[in-house]
Design a protein around this motif. Sequence first.
Motif, short mmCIF file in Angstrom:
data_model
loop_
_atom_site.label_atom_id
_atom_site.label_comp_id
_atom_site.label_asym_id
_atom_site.label_seq_id
_atom_site.Cartn_x
_atom_site.Cartn_y
_atom_site.Cartn_z
N LEU A 1 0.89 -1.15 0.05
CA LEU A 1 -0.05 -0.02 -0.01
C LEU A 1 0.84 1.06 0.08
O LEU A 1 0.52 2.21 -0.80
CB LEU A 1 -0.74 -0.13 1.38
CG LEU A 1 -1.94 -1.34 1.31
CD1 LEU A 1 -2.85 -1.04 2.43
CD2 LEU A 1 -2.66 -1.16 -0.01
N LEU A 2 1.83 1.53 0.76
CA LEU A 2 2.62 2.47 1.17
C LEU A 2 3.52 2.82 -0.32
O LEU A 2 3.72 3.77 -0.65
CB LEU A 2 3.44 2.34 2.15
CG LEU A 2 2.68 2.43 3.41
CD1 LEU A 2 3.74 2.44 4.53
CD2 LEU A 2 1.83 3.84 3.77
N LEU B 1 -0.31 -0.90 10.44
CA LEU B 1 -0.14 -2.11 10.04
C LEU B 1 -1.33 -2.89 10.33
O LEU B 1 -1.95 -4.18 9.69
CB LEU B 1 1.14 -2.85 10.66
CG LEU B 1 2.32 -2.05 10.46
CD1 LEU B 1 3.31 -2.73 11.15
CD2 LEU B 1 2.58 -2.26 9.09
N GLU B 2 -1.90 -2.68 11.64
CA GLU B 2 -3.15 -3.55 12.08
C GLU B 2 -4.42 -3.40 11.27
O GLU B 2 -4.98 -4.25 11.25
CB GLU B 2 -3.16 -3.13 13.44
CG GLU B 2 -2.12 -3.62 14.46
CD GLU B 2 -2.06 -3.02 15.85
OE1 GLU B 2 -1.16 -3.28 16.45
OE2 GLU B 2 -3.17 -2.26 15.97
N PHE B 3 -4.44 -2.21 10.79
CA PHE B 3 -5.69 -1.85 10.04
C PHE B 3 -5.66 -2.38 8.78
O PHE B 3 -6.81 -3.13 8.48
CB PHE B 3 -5.95 -0.22 10.06
CG PHE B 3 -6.99 0.25 9.57
CD1 PHE B 3 -8.19 0.69 10.25
CD2 PHE B 3 -7.11 0.32 8.06
CE1 PHE B 3 -9.26 0.96 9.64
CE2 PHE B 3 -8.33 0.81 7.39
CZ PHE B 3 -9.44 1.20 8.20
N VAL B 4 -4.76 -2.36 8.11
CA VAL B 4 -4.87 -2.84 6.45
C VAL B 4 -4.68 -4.68 6.54
O VAL B 4 -5.07 -5.00 5.42
CB VAL B 4 -3.69 -2.31 5.87
CG1 VAL B 4 -3.88 -0.84 5.72
CG2 VAL B 4 -2.38 -2.60 6.22
N PHE C 1 -7.88 2.73 3.42
CA PHE C 1 -6.65 3.18 4.04
C PHE C 1 -5.80 3.85 2.97
O PHE C 1 -5.29 4.85 2.96
CB PHE C 1 -6.01 2.10 4.82
CG PHE C 1 -4.62 2.43 5.24
CD1 PHE C 1 -4.41 2.87 6.72
CD2 PHE C 1 -3.52 2.29 4.60
CE1 PHE C 1 -3.33 3.19 7.33
CE2 PHE C 1 -2.19 2.65 4.95
CZ PHE C 1 -2.16 3.26 6.36
N LEU C 2 -5.58 3.17 2.05
CA LEU C 2 -4.81 3.61 0.68
C LEU C 2 -5.34 4.97 0.04
O LEU C 2 -4.48 5.74 -0.15
CB LEU C 2 -4.50 2.56 -0.36
CG LEU C 2 -3.97 3.04 -1.46
CD1 LEU C 2 -2.41 3.29 -1.08
CD2 LEU C 2 -3.81 1.42 -2.49
N ASN C 3 -6.56 4.94 0.08
CA ASN C 3 -7.16 6.14 -0.56
C ASN C 3 -7.01 7.47 0.39
O ASN C 3 -6.61 8.46 -0.01
CB ASN C 3 -8.65 5.94 -0.77
CG ASN C 3 -9.33 7.28 -1.11
OD1 ASN C 3 -8.93 7.68 -2.53
ND2 ASN C 3 -10.38 8.04 -0.77
N ALA C 4 -7.24 7.14 1.79
CA ALA C 4 -6.92 7.96 2.76
C ALA C 4 -5.39 8.60 2.60
O ALA C 4 -5.22 9.83 2.70
CB ALA C 4 -7.23 7.69 4.13
N GLN D 1 -17.37 -1.16 -4.54
CA GLN D 1 -16.67 -0.16 -4.94
C GLN D 1 -16.86 1.25 -4.28
O GLN D 1 -18.14 1.27 -3.63
CB GLN D 1 -17.16 0.17 -6.64
CG GLN D 1 -18.54 0.78 -6.85
CD GLN D 1 -19.80 -0.06 -6.56
OE1 GLN D 1 -19.58 -1.22 -6.18
NE2 GLN D 1 -20.77 0.68 -6.68
N ARG D 2 -15.84 2.20 -4.37
CA ARG D 2 -16.06 3.51 -3.89
C ARG D 2 -15.28 4.28 -4.82
O ARG D 2 -14.39 3.73 -5.63
CB ARG D 2 -15.68 3.44 -2.35
CG ARG D 2 -14.15 3.08 -2.26
CD ARG D 2 -13.69 3.31 -0.79
NE ARG D 2 -14.88 3.20 0.16
CZ ARG D 2 -15.13 2.22 0.81
NH1 ARG D 2 -14.55 0.98 0.39
NH2 ARG D 2 -16.12 1.88 1.62
N THR D 3 -15.38 5.72 -4.85
CA THR D 3 -14.65 6.67 -5.37
C THR D 3 -13.61 7.36 -4.59
O THR D 3 -13.59 7.07 -3.22
CB THR D 3 -15.43 7.67 -6.41
OG1 THR D 3 -16.19 8.35 -5.35
CG2 THR D 3 -16.35 7.02 -7.27
N GLY D 4 -12.76 7.69 -5.21
CA GLY D 4 -11.60 8.44 -4.38
C GLY D 4 -11.80 9.66 -3.53
O GLY D 4 -11.19 9.89 -2.54
N ASP D 5 -13.11 10.23 -3.44
CA ASP D 5 -13.55 11.50 -2.85
C ASP D 5 -14.53 10.95 -1.77
O ASP D 5 -15.05 11.71 -0.99
CB ASP D 5 -14.02 12.31 -3.71
CG ASP D 5 -15.40 12.04 -4.56
OD1 ASP D 5 -15.64 10.64 -4.64
OD2 ASP D 5 -16.01 12.77 -5.32
#
Length: 559
Positions: A52-53, A252-255, A277-280, A506-510
Amino acid sequence: MTQPLRSRRRATHRIGAEKADPAESAGGGRAAMRRAGKKSDRRRALKIVGLLLGFVLVLGVGTAAYAYWKLNGNIKSDDLSANGKDGAGREKVDAFGRSPINILVIGSDARSSAADCKLGGACEEAGGARADVEMIVHISADRSNATVMSIPRDLRTDWSGCHDSGHPSMPAQINAAINSALNGGPGCSVVAVHQLTGIPIDHFMMIDFAGVVAMSNAVGGTPVCVSKDVYDPYSHLKLKQGSHILKGDAALEFVRTRHGFGDASDSRGRTDAQHIFLNALLNQMKSKGTLSSPEKVWGIANAATKALTVDNSLDSPNKLIDLALDLNKVPAGRITWATMQTQDIDLPGGGSKTVIAPGAKEMFKTIADDQSLTASAGKKGSPSATAGPVSAASVAVHVENGTGVYHRGAAIAQVLIDQGFSKETDSGNGTPSTATTSLTYPAGQKAQAQAVAEALGLPSKVVEQGTGSQIVLLIGADWTTGDTFPGGKPTPAHVDTQVALKGSNQRTGDSKECAQVSTYGDVIGLDADGMPTSSDHAHSSTSPTEAYALAKNVKDSAP
């Protein structure tokens, strides 16, 4: 009342699944279970967050180009495809000569360095490598939208095998877990994913976990929120309902939480948390405070490039900068996050396997054809959810054969059906010895007729409004062979994006949506240290929210 755990989540019986968490296996004392569970959880956490990072690095630091010139020595590279130049497919350019970009992002569990062994542990037990997380990142040809599609790690599929220099050879694979392709090198994962999806892969980025903790701290923390109190004793994530800033171990725990969110599964609950998490984190990276700090940018870039292995065409900082600039052109609201549709099938002897589900092929086609999913990923009932091009599935065509060539009409009708047009498309005999091909349409169906013309490469001059009640394609003597009109340049027909996204979470980046805490019960009870007192998931009764209340002696992961 807590819902019973469903059979499709019986990870300990799933064919090709990872070794179960010690905390989920029968036998052994709680102390041994706790020690082994923490080692297994940390190993899985680090490889996921490394993915992710590292991905966020590419998305978020295009404006920090100057730093990359000092980082060239950090970057490792490898072949894009394990099966030669065509093993990854080839992109289709649009009418303006522009090409989309597809990147396969891989999270590896290999212990290829002393640092990886120290962080991941269990080096004596680890053999080969697996891609426990895979995401296809698609950037449209016009750079106006993007799609990030996760591929669940336990998906069973076939691929042709791999023979890449410097990596173990792999024979043809039948009904194998897709994450095992990484044993043949990252180029083998590219081959497997391309053959599964039909999506051309232009680049890959493989991430290890050596720089994970430093990177999560370098960004200054990632803002997330959870819908309810949540405690997952297997990942050790414990958060109170509401918003939090996650750093280090908390990130780490969240993802890597599998039992805490959504349907508490690997393919949905965990990938959904990863997307949130990645979007945030991406939005955090793009914020003025992060990108205006040379110290923060340098720390992130230095840690990430040390953790990256990329294909040979991305083997320098300036090439990564170019890619980052392309990605940064896409607004957050035009990024769609989704998980490919899968289903778990129960096996006669017990257990289950994860296979492709209806809708996945439509999702693959939208990405391969560079069709935006953003409009359909919006809220239901909003203008953006209904806007967009004509769906091929809603268009039926009557094809008439005027060529005298046997079965010509039926052949073109099948071409249309194969391209996604309505299965009600049929064929018949037209006027014999027709000289030129024509396409007529009833009033109000011009757009539908144009979609047919574009799919077959028909020139606009042959499309005109008729007097009938249906779209009619009359094939003339100017088109007696081939699936495309002579000299035409077909444009792939649009599939129904609502179908392509159905069941993809699904979701969008905003989106500002909180992570939805699971309501499923995964543990019978907790001891004083917050660890499960039983691994019998068949009789689970404690939800993550109930577990939070019971784990009074366990410190929260974040304030």
